[in-house]
Write a protein that holds these residues in place. Structure first.
Motif, short mmCIF file in Angstrom:
data_model
loop_
_atom_site.label_atom_id
_atom_site.label_comp_id
_atom_site.label_asym_id
_atom_site.label_seq_id
_atom_site.Cartn_x
_atom_site.Cartn_y
_atom_site.Cartn_z
N ASP A 126 0.84 -1.20 0.00
CA ASP A 126 0.00 0.00 0.00
C ASP A 126 0.88 1.25 0.00
O ASP A 126 2.02 1.24 0.48
N GLN A 127 0.31 2.33 -0.54
CA GLN A 127 1.11 3.55 -0.69
C GLN A 127 0.24 4.78 -0.43
O GLN A 127 -0.89 4.87 -0.90
N GLY A 128 0.79 5.74 0.31
CA GLY A 128 0.11 7.00 0.57
C GLY A 128 0.77 8.15 -0.19
O GLY A 128 1.98 8.14 -0.44
N TRP A 129 -0.04 9.13 -0.55
CA TRP A 129 0.45 10.27 -1.33
C TRP A 129 -0.12 11.58 -0.78
O TRP A 129 -1.23 11.60 -0.26
N LEU A 130 0.63 12.65 -0.96
CA LEU A 130 0.08 14.00 -0.87
C LEU A 130 -0.26 14.44 -2.29
O LEU A 130 0.51 14.18 -3.23
N THR B 86 -2.89 16.29 -11.78
CA THR B 86 -2.54 16.22 -10.37
C THR B 86 -1.12 15.71 -10.21
O THR B 86 -0.71 14.75 -10.88
N THR B 87 -0.36 16.34 -9.31
CA THR B 87 0.97 15.87 -8.94
C THR B 87 0.90 15.22 -7.55
O THR B 87 0.10 15.64 -6.70
N TYR B 88 1.76 14.22 -7.33
CA TYR B 88 1.73 13.47 -6.08
C TYR B 88 3.13 13.35 -5.50
O TYR B 88 4.12 13.23 -6.23
#
Length: 335
Positions: free
Chosen positions: A209-213, A230-232
């Motif tokens: 799993d991966q989280g992004w702003l 969108t940029t992450y």
């Protein structure tokens, strides 16, 4: 005939008297040069002049004017004049001036003869809280080797300028969630057609799993293209860019063709998640929907997806296909 003859006789009588009066009025003046200057005048140009407008003019005011001073004036110098610097009106408004932003007659939403009892009940359009749910894609996907159920939906709540937005998309295979991406964003209106989006994203499915702003813009580009970019910024300094564009072509008032294209790129390689540095994946396709109602429309479609660059190399290592053709059948609705 009698009336015409009388007019001619009257003119013959008046003309000698008028000539005599004119001669007396100009006695002592040199009239020959003035008369000589008039001989070349084209009096036919004066036939359409409305002399009745001149009856109230005071020509005595003009006797001292020296029109010869005007012959050397260069009127071309006036074309570059900056009239914006000319202040036509200034100073403070009078004490009894009405506030242009006030309500008519000084009435407000909370007091006055028409105000309802209790707290203010009348709300303006930008003071209301609205909400909506859009299921943009709920479709069966067949790629020749198998099939899956895909979804792309979003919900929002807020006012005209600021809203909370929830986006969710993913695939369900054999009754289980194969992969999914969920975003929680704050959307702020930048202009009439554009919003900024700021928030977080969470991915599950392929690899850890991966989280992004997330930071991006979404809106309506010129020529009616819907654009979402969108940029992450993710775990371990990973970066990503996702761009999606759509266009709706009305074949009839109910039959709509919607071509779309999606492009994804990553800042560095991540073999565990199948993310290759540079351009990663391109998806292009079209959906043809029939709007039974504006809020409900079944559709058929087709998509072509291909892995690019290092992402394609990572798929080959895992013995996965780098290209895929998909046939789609689904429904779009909102409420």
């Amino acid at each position: 005939m009698k009336s015409g003859l009388n007019s001619i006789l009257l003119a013959l009588t008046v003309l000698p008297a008028g000539a005599a009066l004119a001669q007396d009025a100009h006695a002592g003046h040199v009239s020959a040069p003035a008369n000589s200057q008039m001989k070349d005048m084209d009096h036919s140009q004066m036939k359409d002049m409305d002399h009745s407008q001149m009856k109230d003019m005071d020509h005595s005011q003009m006797k001292d004017m020296d029109h010869s001073q005007m012959k050397d004036m260069d009127h071309s110098q006036m074309q570059g004049m900056d009239h914006g610097s000319m202040q036509m009106q200034g100073g403070s408004p009078p004490a009894d001036a009405r506030d242009p932003d006030a309500y008519s007659g000084g009435f407000t939403l909370e007091d006055g003869p028409y105000a309802l009892p209790g707290p203010r009940q009348l709300r303006l359009a930008d003071e209301h809280t609205f909400y909506g749910v859009l299921v943009d894609k709920l479709e069966r996907v067949d790629n020749g080797a198998g099939h899956a159920l895909a979804f792309d939906t979003r919900a929002w709540i807020g006012r005209d300028y600021n809203r909370a937005v929830l986006k969710a998309e993913g695939d369900i295979e054999q009754g289980k969630l194969a992969e999914a991406s969920t975003e929680l964003l704050w959307s702020h209106a930048l202009s009439t057609f554009w919003n900024s989006e700021l928030g977080v994203r969470y991915d599950t499915g392929h690899g850890p799993d991966q989280g992004w702003l997330a930071l991006g813009v979404a809106g309506l580009a010129p020529y009616w293209f819907e654009l979402d970019a969108t940029t992450y910024l993710g775990d371990d300094g990973q970066t990503a860019l996702a761009v999606e564009a759509e266009y709706e072509l009305l074949l009839t008032q109910r039959l709509v063709l919607q071509p779309s294209v999606e492009l994804t790129a990553y800042g560095k390689d991540d073999a565990e998640r199948g993310q290759g540095q540079g351009l990663s994946e391109l998806v292009a396709g079209a959906r043809l929907r029939y709007e039974i109602d504006r809020q409900f429309a079944p559709y058929l479609g087709w998509e072509w997806a291909t892995a690019l660059g290092n992402s394609a190399d990572l798929r080959r290592i895992e013995d996965e296909a780098t290209q895929e053709t998909r046939w789609l059948a689904g429904v779009k609705f909102w409420f």
